[in-house]
Enzyme design. Sequence first.
Site, mmCIF file in Angstrom:
data_model
loop_
_atom_site.group_PDB
_atom_site.id
_atom_site.type_symbol
_atom_site.label_atom_id
_atom_site.label_comp_id
_atom_site.label_asym_id
_atom_site.label_seq_id
_atom_site.Cartn_x
_atom_site.Cartn_y
_atom_site.Cartn_z
ATOM 1 N N GLN A 38 0.795 -1.026 -0.011
ATOM 2 C CA GLN A 38 -0.059 -0.092 0.070
ATOM 3 C C GLN A 38 1.014 1.261 0.112
ATOM 4 O O GLN A 38 2.045 1.186 0.265
ATOM 5 C CB GLN A 38 -0.663 -0.080 1.228
ATOM 6 C CG GLN A 38 -0.116 -0.180 2.483
ATOM 7 C CD GLN A 38 -1.021 -0.959 3.662
ATOM 8 O OE1 GLN A 38 -2.124 -1.066 3.606
ATOM 9 N NE2 GLN A 38 -0.167 -1.669 4.509
ATOM 10 N N HIS A 69 -7.632 3.310 20.128
ATOM 11 C CA HIS A 69 -6.819 2.025 20.969
ATOM 12 C C HIS A 69 -7.354 1.699 22.240
ATOM 13 O O HIS A 69 -7.384 0.293 22.548
ATOM 14 C CB HIS A 69 -5.453 2.271 20.958
ATOM 15 C CG HIS A 69 -4.646 2.523 19.656
ATOM 16 N ND1 HIS A 69 -4.018 3.693 19.157
ATOM 17 C CD2 HIS A 69 -4.916 1.837 18.396
ATOM 18 C CE1 HIS A 69 -3.736 3.612 17.919
ATOM 19 N NE2 HIS A 69 -4.085 2.436 17.359
ATOM 20 N N ASP A 145 -0.682 -12.265 6.004
ATOM 21 C CA ASP A 145 -2.133 -11.981 5.808
ATOM 22 C C ASP A 145 -2.879 -12.531 6.844
ATOM 23 O O ASP A 145 -2.912 -13.587 7.209
ATOM 24 C CB ASP A 145 -2.567 -12.499 4.376
ATOM 25 C CG ASP A 145 -3.714 -12.201 3.974
ATOM 26 O OD1 ASP A 145 -4.146 -12.385 2.939
ATOM 27 O OD2 ASP A 145 -4.970 -11.990 5.062
ATOM 28 N N GLY A 146 -3.634 -11.517 7.715
ATOM 29 C CA GLY A 146 -4.389 -12.022 8.832
ATOM 30 C C GLY A 146 -5.364 -13.087 8.369
ATOM 31 O O GLY A 146 -5.773 -14.108 9.288
ATOM 32 N N ASP A 163 -7.660 -4.900 13.999
ATOM 33 C CA ASP A 163 -7.411 -3.338 13.635
ATOM 34 C C ASP A 163 -6.852 -3.450 12.277
ATOM 35 O O ASP A 163 -5.620 -3.198 12.168
ATOM 36 C CB ASP A 163 -6.255 -2.988 14.715
ATOM 37 C CG ASP A 163 -5.812 -1.647 14.595
ATOM 38 O OD1 ASP A 163 -4.549 -1.098 14.940
ATOM 39 O OD2 ASP A 163 -6.789 -0.978 14.087
ATOM 40 N N SER A 164 -7.846 -3.653 11.354
ATOM 41 C CA SER A 164 -7.563 -3.399 9.975
ATOM 42 C C SER A 164 -7.603 -2.067 9.390
ATOM 43 O O SER A 164 -8.240 -1.341 9.734
ATOM 44 C CB SER A 164 -8.310 -4.534 9.190
ATOM 45 O OG SER A 164 -9.654 -3.905 9.343
ATOM 46 N N THR A 165 -7.266 -1.972 8.250
ATOM 47 C CA THR A 165 -7.519 -0.910 7.389
ATOM 48 C C THR A 165 -8.656 -1.095 6.978
ATOM 49 O O THR A 165 -9.593 -2.101 7.281
ATOM 50 C CB THR A 165 -6.763 -0.635 6.027
ATOM 51 O OG1 THR A 165 -6.531 -2.251 5.713
ATOM 52 C CG2 THR A 165 -5.210 -0.233 6.389
ATOM 53 N N ASP A 166 -9.466 -0.161 6.063
ATOM 54 C CA ASP A 166 -10.631 -0.636 5.506
ATOM 55 C C ASP A 166 -10.949 -1.388 4.577
ATOM 56 O O ASP A 166 -9.939 -2.065 4.142
ATOM 57 C CB ASP A 166 -11.332 0.944 5.083
ATOM 58 C CG ASP A 166 -11.586 2.024 6.106
ATOM 59 O OD1 ASP A 166 -10.661 2.638 6.522
ATOM 60 O OD2 ASP A 166 -12.685 1.993 6.785
ATOM 61 N N PRO A 170 -5.435 -4.464 0.738
ATOM 62 C CA PRO A 170 -5.012 -5.502 1.618
ATOM 63 C C PRO A 170 -6.199 -5.940 2.817
ATOM 64 O O PRO A 170 -6.263 -7.077 3.116
ATOM 65 C CB PRO A 170 -3.790 -5.355 2.136
ATOM 66 C CG PRO A 170 -3.507 -3.982 2.063
ATOM 67 C CD PRO A 170 -4.312 -3.529 0.961
HETATM 68 N N1 SAM Z 1 -6.745 2.295 13.354
HETATM 69 C C1 SAM Z 1 -6.784 2.146 11.938
HETATM 70 C C2 SAM Z 1 -8.310 2.281 11.221
HETATM 71 O O1 SAM Z 1 -8.929 2.395 12.175
HETATM 72 O O2 SAM Z 1 -8.367 2.249 10.168
HETATM 73 C C3 SAM Z 1 -6.082 1.080 11.501
HETATM 74 C C4 SAM Z 1 -4.839 0.999 11.701
HETATM 75 S S1 SAM Z 1 -3.734 -0.104 11.358
HETATM 76 C C5 SAM Z 1 -2.585 1.162 10.513
HETATM 77 C C6 SAM Z 1 -4.460 -0.851 10.233
HETATM 78 C C7 SAM Z 1 -3.166 -2.184 9.731
HETATM 79 O O3 SAM Z 1 -3.896 -3.354 9.205
HETATM 80 C C8 SAM Z 1 -2.159 -1.530 8.856
HETATM 81 O O4 SAM Z 1 -0.993 -1.643 9.402
HETATM 82 C C9 SAM Z 1 -2.242 -2.462 7.480
HETATM 83 O O5 SAM Z 1 -0.957 -2.935 7.066
HETATM 84 C C10 SAM Z 1 -2.948 -3.915 8.064
HETATM 85 N N2 SAM Z 1 -3.518 -4.813 7.476
HETATM 86 C C11 SAM Z 1 -4.385 -4.705 6.165
HETATM 87 N N3 SAM Z 1 -4.885 -5.666 5.630
HETATM 88 C C12 SAM Z 1 -4.049 -6.612 6.330
HETATM 89 C C13 SAM Z 1 -4.351 -8.174 6.311
HETATM 90 N N4 SAM Z 1 -4.947 -8.771 5.459
HETATM 91 N N5 SAM Z 1 -3.700 -8.800 7.206
HETATM 92 C C14 SAM Z 1 -3.011 -8.221 8.231
HETATM 93 N N6 SAM Z 1 -2.826 -6.823 8.440
HETATM 94 C C15 SAM Z 1 -3.362 -6.151 7.623
#
Ligand code: SAM
Length: 291
Positions: A38, A69, A145-146, A163-166, A170
Amino acid sequence: MSGTGKERWVTETLYEADGFTCAFRADKMLYEENTAEQHLVIFENRLFGRMMALDGITQVTERDEFIYHEMMTHVPILAHGKVRRTLIIGGGDGGILREVARHKAVEKITMVEIDPAVTEFAKRHMPQVSAGAFDDPRLDLVFADGAKFVEEAGESYDVIIVDSTDPIGPGEVLFREEFYRAAKARLAPGGVIVTQNGVPFMQGAELASTVGKFRRLFRVATCYMATIPTYVGGPMAMGWGTDDESLIAVAPEVLAKRFAEVDFPARYYTPDVHKAAFALPRYVLDLVENA
Ligand code: SAM
């Protein structure tokens, strides 16, 4: 990224297709990279401090990250009351990890983050978010990958925090029913999963989709809410899925006793806020009750 020669602005891209955006002035650009997963940018803004955006979507800011958090962590852990093993999916900035690590009764913290660059550059440029938690001996940090991680057979967890992205890029796989089903299989009896589920006033379909899937998987499927100023559009939802009906009904005095026992400072979480977070406004109830 936009702005005049001297000023640069980082634009929130999450709602661009809907005709809405907002922007944060980058008073100091700290890091920018197209990682393997990303686009990552870390910068300083006078109002919100150091900030991280992934694919143009605000992830974490120094000024308001404590709200998200604390609420994503202390609500499931204090509701459960006997958490020993936790799984964090995502959470690369280390904020969830920091809050989980405050719970000294937790024996094991597994964290599965897809993008090592997020963790590496968050540690370097936003160290106050993780506050040293990446050195916690209880941590097992896995770069993967989670969605794939939970598919594999392995240990079970009392709390899973997504705690993922949207659901873009990914993060999209972390909103699918097969992920939730596989995550449920990794929950210990009485365990609970909580999920980052966006701002329902802006992303209602996302919340309804997750709760609808939880409804097919868990005896309790709902969400709770907290307002994080930089997740624009109103209070955000945190998905809640568990087979243990008692977790959502823990008495305030029990939460207060548990919170007193863990004995750490919080800037947003209180037992009363915990209880109130599950009191959903009508427009959110309409989303989750019909999901
Ligand atoms: N607090 C933020 C929010 O509410 O949008 C999220 C914060 S954190 C930065 C989100 C994390 O999810 C990122 O580090 C991203 O790389 C991770 N991520 C995204 N897709 C993922 C996946 N499939 N497996 C594991 N981690 C993932």
